[in-house]
Design a protein around this motif. Sequence first.
Motif, mmCIF file in Angstrom:
data_model
loop_
_atom_site.group_PDB
_atom_site.id
_atom_site.type_symbol
_atom_site.label_atom_id
_atom_site.label_comp_id
_atom_site.label_asym_id
_atom_site.label_seq_id
_atom_site.Cartn_x
_atom_site.Cartn_y
_atom_site.Cartn_z
ATOM 1 N N THR A 50 0.816 -1.214 0.000
ATOM 2 C CA THR A 50 0.000 0.000 0.000
ATOM 3 C C THR A 50 0.851 1.267 0.000
ATOM 4 N N PHE A 51 2.007 1.232 0.627
ATOM 5 C CA PHE A 51 2.783 2.455 0.796
ATOM 6 C C PHE A 51 3.644 2.814 -0.402
ATOM 7 N N VAL A 52 4.352 1.860 -0.955
ATOM 8 C CA VAL A 52 5.334 2.169 -2.000
ATOM 9 C C VAL A 52 4.683 2.753 -3.260
ATOM 10 N N PRO A 53 3.642 2.143 -3.829
ATOM 11 C CA PRO A 53 3.039 2.758 -5.021
ATOM 12 C C PRO A 53 2.376 4.103 -4.732
ATOM 13 N N LYS A 54 1.782 4.217 -3.546
ATOM 14 C CA LYS A 54 1.125 5.474 -3.214
ATOM 15 C C LYS A 54 2.142 6.607 -3.048
ATOM 16 N N ILE A 55 3.269 6.326 -2.414
ATOM 17 C CA ILE A 55 4.314 7.338 -2.259
ATOM 18 C C ILE A 55 4.881 7.741 -3.620
ATOM 19 N N ALA A 56 5.100 6.764 -4.487
ATOM 20 C CA ALA A 56 5.617 7.068 -5.827
ATOM 21 C C ALA A 56 4.614 7.910 -6.621
ATOM 22 N N ALA A 57 3.340 7.555 -6.547
ATOM 23 C CA ALA A 57 2.316 8.307 -7.274
ATOM 24 C C ALA A 57 2.177 9.726 -6.723
ATOM 25 N N ILE A 58 2.259 9.879 -5.412
ATOM 26 C CA ILE A 58 2.169 11.217 -4.813
ATOM 27 C C ILE A 58 3.368 12.064 -5.230
ATOM 28 N N PHE A 59 4.555 11.468 -5.252
ATOM 29 C CA PHE A 59 5.737 12.210 -5.678
ATOM 30 C C PHE A 59 5.596 12.683 -7.122
ATOM 31 N N VAL A 60 5.132 11.806 -7.999
ATOM 32 C CA VAL A 60 4.936 12.181 -9.405
ATOM 33 C C VAL A 60 3.868 13.272 -9.522
ATOM 34 N N ALA A 61 2.800 13.158 -8.732
ATOM 35 C CA ALA A 61 1.732 14.166 -8.774
ATOM 36 C C ALA A 61 2.232 15.518 -8.276
ATOM 37 N N ILE A 62 3.066 15.525 -7.251
ATOM 38 C CA ILE A 62 3.623 16.791 -6.756
ATOM 39 C C ILE A 62 4.508 17.435 -7.807
ATOM 40 N N VAL A 63 5.348 16.635 -8.447
ATOM 41 C CA VAL A 63 6.223 17.176 -9.484
ATOM 42 C C VAL A 63 5.406 17.696 -10.664
ATOM 43 N N ALA A 64 4.369 16.950 -11.042
ATOM 44 C CA ALA A 64 3.569 17.348 -12.203
ATOM 45 C C ALA A 64 2.701 18.566 -11.924
ATOM 46 N N SER A 65 2.203 18.696 -10.705
ATOM 47 C CA SER A 65 1.296 19.809 -10.405
ATOM 48 C C SER A 65 1.981 20.966 -9.682
ATOM 49 N N ALA A 66 3.295 20.931 -9.567
ATOM 50 C CA ALA A 66 4.010 22.019 -8.895
ATOM 51 C C ALA A 66 3.780 23.385 -9.556
ATOM 52 N N PRO A 67 3.798 23.502 -10.886
ATOM 53 C CA PRO A 67 3.526 24.820 -11.479
ATOM 54 C C PRO A 67 2.119 25.327 -11.167
ATOM 55 N N PHE A 68 1.147 24.435 -11.164
ATOM 56 C CA PHE A 68 -0.220 24.824 -10.830
ATOM 57 C C PHE A 68 -0.322 25.272 -9.370
ATOM 58 N N MET A 69 0.314 24.534 -8.475
ATOM 59 C CA MET A 69 0.295 24.914 -7.059
ATOM 60 C C MET A 69 0.995 26.248 -6.853
ATOM 61 N N TYR A 70 2.117 26.447 -7.530
ATOM 62 C CA TYR A 70 2.843 27.707 -7.411
ATOM 63 C C TYR A 70 1.998 28.875 -7.912
#
Length: 89
Positions: A50-70
């Motif tokens: 449960t943890f490893v794929p979720k952490i990887a997906a969250i990391f990718v989502a943070i990187v992908a949505s960083a410009p939008f969040m900024y």
Amino acid sequence: MNEADVYAIFADSIWATLIASGPVLAVATIVGLGIAFFQALTQIQEMTLTFVPKIAAIFVAIVASAPFMYATLSQLSDTVFDLIVSGGQ
């Protein structure tokens, strides 16, 4: 600056936080549900699954949505700083 202005700033801050964190929370929820369904179908109850794929997906989502969040948080901070410079008027 009166109570209504302060309330408006707080409301805008809460909305900006919700909007900025929305994509990451949506990805975490979708990946978590997918893993839960997989575990229910296969009866594999491994905790690290449960943890490893979720952490990887969250990391990718943070990187992908960083410009939008900024952009969202930058717009809020520009509004607040403009109010500070103008003296709240």
